[in-house]
Motif scaffolding. Structure first.
Motif, PDB file in Angstrom:
ATOM      1  N   SER A  89      -5.573   0.717   5.040  1.00 45.73           N
ATOM      2  CA  SER A  89      -6.953   0.544   4.579  1.00 45.73           C
ATOM      3  C   SER A  89      -7.330  -0.929   4.452  1.00 45.73           C
ATOM      4  N   GLU A 109       0.828  -1.204   0.000  1.00 44.06           N
ATOM      5  CA  GLU A 109       0.000   0.000   0.000  1.00 44.06           C
ATOM      6  C   GLU A 109       0.864   1.257   0.000  1.00 44.06           C
ATOM      7  N   GLU A 148      -0.392   7.040   1.372  1.00 47.21           N
ATOM      8  CA  GLU A 148      -1.675   7.728   1.543  1.00 47.21           C
ATOM      9  C   GLU A 148      -2.826   6.754   1.791  1.00 47.21           C
ATOM     10  N   LYS A 149      -2.630   5.459   1.501  1.00 42.34           N
ATOM     11  CA  LYS A 149      -3.674   4.458   1.723  1.00 42.34           C
ATOM     12  C   LYS A 149      -3.258   3.394   2.731  1.00 42.34           C
TER      13      LYS A 149
END
Length: 363
Positions: free
Chosen positions: A257, A250, A253-254
């Motif tokens: 998640s 990932e 920014e993610k």
């Protein structure tokens, strides 16, 4: 006077002829030396000029060729390959956990939540109210249902280091759900004894004991529930290992998640299981308020269905990379070096007659 001039003229002509011959010989030698050192030039389909080694040349093939990368070039390419992208901890693409190819991944956590929330929820009504087991048996049954989680580290170590058929995660998921399915089938088909207390015409319990042996039946049900829990914990640990691999890919920014999604999915499964047991096992035989309800066998049978479905889903609907640990070490190293070299230098033409020479050239 004439004879002297004639001799001088002949001498000058001979000298010129000798110098001209030496120059021609030198020119021919230089041309031959250049031709022998460079070899016969050929062209490939893309128009790239390649040097074919001349067997008469004293120079070694590829000694001065720019087509063969040096060790520094290979190290630089490997560093570029291993460098994370956009803040991720791995250079692999982010897994699409919502695709059909990965639909078995989220289903792992949904079914884990169903069994994790459903089995312990049945203990109170069945053990304490129906069988009327002693308090210590009831407490022991609850402990045994959660006991396999104590070995989560050991299970993770095993599937990290010992691949089966070249895979680290999927085979353990199949094994875990197979064990859980068998135990749940046994629980759903196991004959339930009569309740400890007698029941009146309205279905309510009386103070009269009808089956004193009922309180001794808690042990066998506890063992079956323990083995069922062992199975889904093995599958859950393998899914957690896959979650770690996906989370490393990932971008920053993610990040987090995927882990958040899977634990929300597991929580949804627990909520559904609580609804099933809460409304299904709320009949009077379990000291509930409903006139009719599900039996312990029926609840276990309903929970068996997703466990059985997870066996093929774990193998065919989860994408996992094949491990190379099961390949012998020399073959593995040469295969990896060859694959990396071909990926990085696919635009260059390299003349290699023997694959073993290729491995020695890389080292």
């Amino acid at each position: 006077m004439c004879i002297r001039d004639r001799v001088s003229t002949q001498s000058t002509g001979a000298t010129a002829l000798t110098m001209s011959g030496e120059h021609s010989v030198l020119h021919d030698d230089e041309h031959d030396e250049e031709h022998s050192s460079l070899g016969d030039k050929i062209h490939d389909d893309d128009g790239i000029e390649l040097n074919e080694p001349n067997p008469m040349s004293p120079h070694k093939p590829y000694e001065h060729s720019s087509l063969v990368p040096s060790d520094m070039d290979l190290e630089k390419d490997l560093e570029d390959e291993e460098r994370p992208r956009a803040g991720s901890l791995s250079n692999k693409p982010v897994a699409d956990i919502w695709s059909w190819r990965q639909c078995g991944y989220l289903c792992q956590y949904l079914v884990v939540g169903l069994i994790y929330g459903g089995l312990p929820a049945t203990v109170y009504g069945f053990f304490l109210q129906y069988l009327n087991v002693p308090g210590y048996v009831y407490s022991t049954a609850l402990v045994l249902v959660y006991f396999p989680w104590s070995f989560k580290f050991a299970f993770g170590l095993i599937n990290d280091t010992i691949p089966i058929l070249g895979y680290h995660r999927k085979p353990y998921m199949v094994i875990g759900w197979s064990l859980c399915s068998v135990m749940m089938i046994v629980l759903s088909m196991h004959t339930i004894p009569d309740p400890y207390y007698c029941r009146d015409d309205d279905g309510n319990y009386t103070k009269i004991v009808c089956n004193p042996d009922a309180k001794t039946k808690g042990g066998e049900y506890s063992l079956l529930m323990l083995l069922a829990a062992l199975g889904y914990v093995v599958a859950d640990v393998a899914a957690d290992g896959l979650t770690v691999q996906f989370a490393r890919c990932e971008p920053i920014e993610k990040r987090g998640s995927i882990q958040t999604t899977v634990y929300i999915t597991r929580t949804i499964g627990q909520i559904l299981a609580q609804f099933l047991v809460g409304f299904g096992m709320n009949g009077k035989e379990y000291h509930g308020n409903f006139e009719h309800g599900l039996t312990f066998n029926q609840v276990c049978g309903i929970l068996t269905i997703p466990c059985v479905i997870m066996i093929p889903l774990s193998w065919y609907c989860i994408v996992e990379e094949l491990s190379l640990i099961h390949i012998s070490e020399p073959t593995r190293l040469l295969s990896i070096s060859y694959a990396v070299f071909c990926l990085k230098k696919k635009k260059h033409m390299i003349h290699v007659n023997n694959p073993n020479d290729f491995g020695r050239m890389l080292t």
